[in-house]
Design a protein around this motif. Sequence first.
Motif, short mmCIF file in Angstrom:
data_model
loop_
_atom_site.label_atom_id
_atom_site.label_comp_id
_atom_site.label_asym_id
_atom_site.label_seq_id
_atom_site.Cartn_x
_atom_site.Cartn_y
_atom_site.Cartn_z
N LEU A 143 0.84 -1.20 0.00
CA LEU A 143 0.00 0.00 0.00
C LEU A 143 0.87 1.25 0.00
CD1 LEU A 143 -2.38 -1.38 2.73
CD2 LEU A 143 -3.08 -0.92 0.37
N GLU A 144 0.51 2.22 -0.85
CA GLU A 144 1.26 3.48 -0.89
C GLU A 144 0.29 4.64 -0.69
OE1 GLU A 144 3.75 3.75 -4.38
OE2 GLU A 144 4.27 1.62 -4.21
N SER A 145 0.66 5.54 0.21
CA SER A 145 -0.22 6.66 0.57
C SER A 145 0.34 7.97 0.02
CB SER A 145 -0.31 6.70 2.10
OG SER A 145 -0.72 7.95 2.56
N TYR A 146 -0.45 8.68 -0.77
CA TYR A 146 -0.03 9.98 -1.32
C TYR A 146 -1.06 11.03 -0.95
CZ TYR A 146 3.15 7.18 -4.16
OH TYR A 146 4.12 6.31 -4.56
N SER A 147 -0.70 11.86 0.05
CA SER A 147 -1.61 12.92 0.45
C SER A 147 -1.26 14.16 -0.35
CB SER A 147 -1.48 13.18 1.95
OG SER A 147 -2.47 14.10 2.35
N LYS B 291 2.86 20.74 -8.30
CA LYS B 291 3.71 19.83 -7.53
C LYS B 291 3.00 18.48 -7.33
CE LYS B 291 6.63 20.04 -3.46
NZ LYS B 291 5.93 19.30 -2.41
N GLY B 292 1.70 18.56 -6.98
CA GLY B 292 0.93 17.33 -6.75
C GLY B 292 0.87 16.48 -8.02
N PHE B 293 0.67 17.14 -9.16
CA PHE B 293 0.57 16.43 -10.43
C PHE B 293 1.87 15.72 -10.77
CE2 PHE B 293 0.61 16.29 -15.14
CZ PHE B 293 -0.47 15.45 -15.31
N GLU B 294 3.00 16.42 -10.51
CA GLU B 294 4.32 15.82 -10.78
C GLU B 294 4.52 14.56 -9.95
OE1 GLU B 294 7.52 18.58 -10.14
OE2 GLU B 294 6.94 19.69 -11.95
N THR B 295 4.21 14.66 -8.66
CA THR B 295 4.37 13.49 -7.77
C THR B 295 3.44 12.37 -8.22
OG1 THR B 295 4.76 15.06 -5.99
CG2 THR B 295 4.39 12.78 -5.34
N PHE B 296 2.21 12.75 -8.58
CA PHE B 296 1.20 11.79 -9.05
C PHE B 296 1.75 11.02 -10.27
CE2 PHE B 296 -2.85 11.57 -11.78
CZ PHE B 296 -3.24 10.34 -11.27
N LEU B 297 2.20 11.78 -11.28
CA LEU B 297 2.72 11.15 -12.51
C LEU B 297 3.93 10.27 -12.22
CD1 LEU B 297 2.87 13.44 -15.66
CD2 LEU B 297 1.50 11.42 -15.21
N GLY B 298 4.86 10.82 -11.41
CA GLY B 298 6.08 10.07 -11.08
C GLY B 298 5.75 8.75 -10.41
N SER B 299 4.79 8.78 -9.49
CA SER B 299 4.45 7.55 -8.75
C SER B 299 3.79 6.52 -9.65
CB SER B 299 3.55 7.89 -7.56
OG SER B 299 2.30 8.40 -8.03
N ALA C 128 -10.56 17.77 -11.15
CA ALA C 128 -9.69 16.62 -10.83
C ALA C 128 -9.92 15.49 -11.83
CB ALA C 128 -9.98 16.14 -9.41
N ARG C 129 -11.19 15.30 -12.24
CA ARG C 129 -11.50 14.24 -13.21
C ARG C 129 -10.79 14.52 -14.54
NH1 ARG C 129 -17.45 14.01 -12.60
NH2 ARG C 129 -17.08 13.44 -10.45
N MET C 130 -10.77 15.82 -14.90
CA MET C 130 -10.11 16.20 -16.15
C MET C 130 -8.61 15.94 -16.07
SD MET C 130 -11.82 16.95 -18.60
CE MET C 130 -13.51 16.50 -18.59
N VAL C 131 -8.04 16.17 -14.89
CA VAL C 131 -6.61 15.90 -14.73
C VAL C 131 -6.38 14.41 -14.92
CG1 VAL C 131 -4.72 15.82 -13.06
CG2 VAL C 131 -6.09 17.89 -13.28
#
Length: 238
Positions: A92-96, A103-111, A136-139
């Motif tokens: 399990l990986e948690s991303y808050s 910044k959030g999008f970069e971390t999201f994509l990287g993960s 958020a849905r569009m992202v």
Amino acid sequence: SKIKDMSAEVVDSNPYSRLMALQRMGIVDNYERIRDYSVAIVGIGGVGSVAAEMLTRCGIGRLLLYDYDTVGMTKTDAAVQTLSGINPDVALESYSLNITTVKGFETFLGSLKARSSDGHNTGVDLVLSCVDNYEARMVVNQVVASGVDERTLKREGVCAASLPTTMGVVAGLLVQNALKYLLKFGQVSPYLGYNSLKDYFPTMEMKPNPQCSNPACVQRQKEYMQLKPARDAAAKAK
Ligand code: ATP
């Protein structure tokens, strides 16, 4: 004997064995492969948290959870705590984070693309969009916005939250389609609707927009069209 098998599963508390019934019934022949898959769930609210629990009970290999909200602790940490108690074998990986910020999008994509050092985790196999707002849905979709103002979809004074039963039903349909997609059985619905007045479930294809302003989307459309003849031929041969 199939009926007998299934009734035995109902009283069996082992989360895997209930799903192994699918294998014994001959619906899937590779159920244990569920351990090889990674699924990302964006939005750990009504639908996302139930979908996460279902996949955890199904014995999915890895779950990546994203949400920016807190319930005392972060929603994603709270989910990890609960889910690890249900099935400790799931990674399990948690991303808050907020996926719509740079910044959030970069971390999201990287993960989503991250590979583990032992080479075991090779990115994510499926992303489930369980967010409750248009931006958020569009992202997640990375498709062009149709220009609908989300505020026009909700009426003042009307609670848009679902009843727990609705959340359970929606999450169940979502997870059933995720299992079909990952284990390659049955037919995955690109879009599934529900007309409650007629108790009718329309399924339809979502047409891509060739004029999409997102270059990545147009590129994927090209790739899809290039691979389509081979895919159609393979489906026909089946
Ligand atoms: P319901 O129908 O009950 O509203 P739902 O799952 O559609 O259920 P929520 O329960 O509100 O809706 O869940 C959506 C979740 O998505 C929330 O936990 C919210 O914090 C999260 N979320 C929304 N936007 C973002 C975002 N940009 N980044 C990360 N998480 C988000």
